[in-house]
Motif scaffolding. Structure first.
Motif, PDB file in Angstrom:
ATOM      1  N   ALA A   1       0.847  -1.193   0.000  1.00 33.80           N
ATOM      2  CA  ALA A   1       0.000   0.000   0.000  1.00 33.80           C
ATOM      3  C   ALA A   1       0.878   1.236   0.000  1.00 33.80           C
ATOM      4  O   ALA A   1       2.043   1.197   0.407  1.00 33.80           O
ATOM      5  CB  ALA A   1      -0.919   0.005   1.223  1.00 33.80           C
TER       6      ALA A   1
ATOM      7  N   HIS B   1      -2.776  -0.928  -2.940  1.00 40.05           N
ATOM      8  CA  HIS B   1      -3.773  -0.157  -2.208  1.00 40.05           C
ATOM      9  C   HIS B   1      -3.292   1.275  -2.034  1.00 40.05           C
ATOM     10  O   HIS B   1      -2.086   1.549  -2.036  1.00 40.05           O
ATOM     11  CB  HIS B   1      -3.995  -0.763  -0.813  1.00 40.05           C
ATOM     12  CG  HIS B   1      -4.571  -2.149  -0.815  1.00 40.05           C
ATOM     13  ND1 HIS B   1      -5.877  -2.408  -1.155  1.00 40.05           N
ATOM     14  CD2 HIS B   1      -4.016  -3.354  -0.482  1.00 40.05           C
ATOM     15  CE1 HIS B   1      -6.111  -3.704  -1.044  1.00 40.05           C
ATOM     16  NE2 HIS B   1      -4.994  -4.300  -0.639  1.00 40.05           N
TER      17      HIS B   1
ATOM     18  N   ARG C   1      -8.546  -3.420  -5.242  1.00 43.26           N
ATOM     19  CA  ARG C   1      -7.743  -2.677  -4.280  1.00 43.26           C
ATOM     20  C   ARG C   1      -8.556  -1.513  -3.726  1.00 43.26           C
ATOM     21  O   ARG C   1      -9.528  -1.058  -4.318  1.00 43.26           O
ATOM     22  CB  ARG C   1      -6.459  -2.151  -4.936  1.00 43.26           C
ATOM     23  CG  ARG C   1      -5.463  -3.245  -5.311  1.00 43.26           C
ATOM     24  CD  ARG C   1      -4.953  -3.966  -4.073  1.00 43.26           C
ATOM     25  NE  ARG C   1      -3.999  -5.019  -4.389  1.00 43.26           N
ATOM     26  CZ  ARG C   1      -4.318  -6.293  -4.542  1.00 43.26           C
ATOM     27  NH1 ARG C   1      -5.594  -6.677  -4.448  1.00 43.26           N
ATOM     28  NH2 ARG C   1      -3.388  -7.192  -4.799  1.00 43.26           N
ATOM     29  N   SER C   2      -8.138  -1.026  -2.565  1.00 46.46           N
ATOM     30  CA  SER C   2      -8.832   0.065  -1.878  1.00 46.46           C
ATOM     31  C   SER C   2      -8.179   1.408  -2.178  1.00 46.46           C
ATOM     32  O   SER C   2      -6.966   1.483  -2.411  1.00 46.46           O
ATOM     33  CB  SER C   2      -8.830  -0.170  -0.366  1.00 46.46           C
ATOM     34  OG  SER C   2      -9.582  -1.309  -0.025  1.00 46.46           O
TER      35      SER C   2
ATOM     36  N   LEU D   1      -7.926  -2.900   4.417  1.00 42.97           N
ATOM     37  CA  LEU D   1      -7.544  -2.792   3.007  1.00 42.97           C
ATOM     38  C   LEU D   1      -8.242  -3.821   2.129  1.00 42.97           C
ATOM     39  O   LEU D   1      -8.590  -3.543   0.982  1.00 42.97           O
ATOM     40  CB  LEU D   1      -6.027  -2.928   2.871  1.00 42.97           C
ATOM     41  CG  LEU D   1      -5.192  -1.752   3.409  1.00 42.97           C
ATOM     42  CD1 LEU D   1      -3.709  -2.088   3.346  1.00 42.97           C
ATOM     43  CD2 LEU D   1      -5.486  -0.467   2.646  1.00 42.97           C
TER      44      LEU D   1
END
Length: 340
Positions: free
Chosen positions: A74, A97, A123-124, A301
């Motif tokens: 991330a 992320h 993905r966030s 996430l």
């Protein structure tokens, strides 16, 4: 090098910090390190290399170098507004992320593109908005129903800067908006969470300027909004400025059975006649709110439901602000055509 004493790093979670040498990025560094391993940082600023050495992680001038040199899960992104979208697109294209400063996006089109790309990559993209994790604002959300059906709100948020806006926020190309996009995003996010609706509110806006240079750059120093929600009887006002005589934040919500008043350190429920019914106060340090925010986002996430809820709320905030700016531009074009 800052101490890692008391660190509670989750095994295996590797984070890249993008824009870490700025004010916000430096504030977040110790908090991110409590919940994850910082494996690298991207920032072209002259001071970035020595700061990365101080913290003990590799430094890269551009994001492409980081993709080639380090593995990460991330990225925490704290950059000027103009850089948000291209950086997020690149991160999502590489399956990472994103946890980023507000705004989620500058325009509705960009917001929808990010949501689509995040969906394809699974993905966030989470936005760092502290009020969602502040105990007083949490109390307000959890107890809003106690005042009955809300019908009016007023929200004031002012800084007391004694000088013109400086840094990248004074650049139209980098800021891409004035106080509405910068300060107002927090408020509209709060209202979107408290009053979820299928459509953004209808908004009438008035922009003001304290300094001529900000007027010339089309970066508002002050904005006043009148909002109404078509699906309910709710309406309200927001006033936001950088150069007030005092720094203040205050939200008041009136309901059929009472009222709710919220400020950063205190929230109070009132009866219809004004009698205080319950009060929540919080005097803890800001860093505790930041810790809660980062730990929550880093821990969710891969939570697809939380991700979708976040996207819905952020899309509403972006649509509202983008709509206000577009209406403002149309009005300016109309007036210019009338004068031509």
């Amino acid at each position: 090098m800052p101490s890692d004493r008391g660190r509670n790093t989750r095994p295996g979670l590797r984070v890249l910090v993008v824009g870490f040498a700025g004010h916000q990025g430096k504030e977040y560094l110790p908090i991110v390190r409590e919940s994850a391993d910082i494996v690298g940082g991207v920032d072209p600023a002259p001071a970035a290399s020595s700061l990365a050495d101080e913290w003990g992680f590799p430094h890269y001038d551009v994001l492409s170098e980081a993709f080639e040199q380090v593995d990460f899960d991330a990225a925490v992104v704290t950059v000027p507004h103009s850089e948000h979208f291209p950086i997020c697109v690149e991160l999502l294209a590489h399956g990472r992320h994103v946890i980023k400063e507000k705004p989620f996006a500058v325009t509705e089109q960009e917001a929808r593109q990010l949501i689509q790309l995040a969906g394809r990559a699974d993905r966030s993209v989470f936005t760092l908005l502290q009020r969602n994790f502040h105990p007083v604002f949490r109390f307000a959300r959890e107890n809003l129903a106690r005042i009955g059906e809300p019908y009016w709100f007023s929200y004031d948020y002012h800084f007391n800067l004694a000088h013109p806006t400086t840094g990248w926020r004074a650049s139209r190309e980098q800021a891409m908006g004035g106080v509405l996009l910068d300060m107002g995003y927090h408020l509209i996010d709060v209202l979107s969470g408290m009053f979820p609706a299928p459509e953004p509110p209808r908004v009438h806006s008035a922009f003001g300027h304290q300094y001529q240079e900000m007027r010339d750059r089309r970066l508002e120093d002050l904005v006043s909004l009148m909002c109404s929600y078509p699906s309910t009887r709710l309406a309200g006002s927001l006033r936001i400025s950088r150069h007030n005589h005092e720094k203040i934040e205050h939200l008041c919500v009136l309901g059929a059975e009472g009222a709710l008043n919220v400020a950063p350190g205190i929230a109070t429920l009132h009866s219809i006649g004004g009698l205080p019914l319950e009060r929540c106060t919080w005097e803890g340090p800001k860093i505790d709110v930041l810790r809660s925010m980062f730990a929550h986002h880093l821990g969710h996430l891969d939570d697809r439901q939380y991700r979708q809820d976040h996207f819905r709320c952020q899309l509403t905030a972006v649509r509202t602000i983008d709509g206000i700016y577009r209406d403002r531009l149309r009005e300016q074009d109309r007036l210019a055509g009338r004068c031509a």
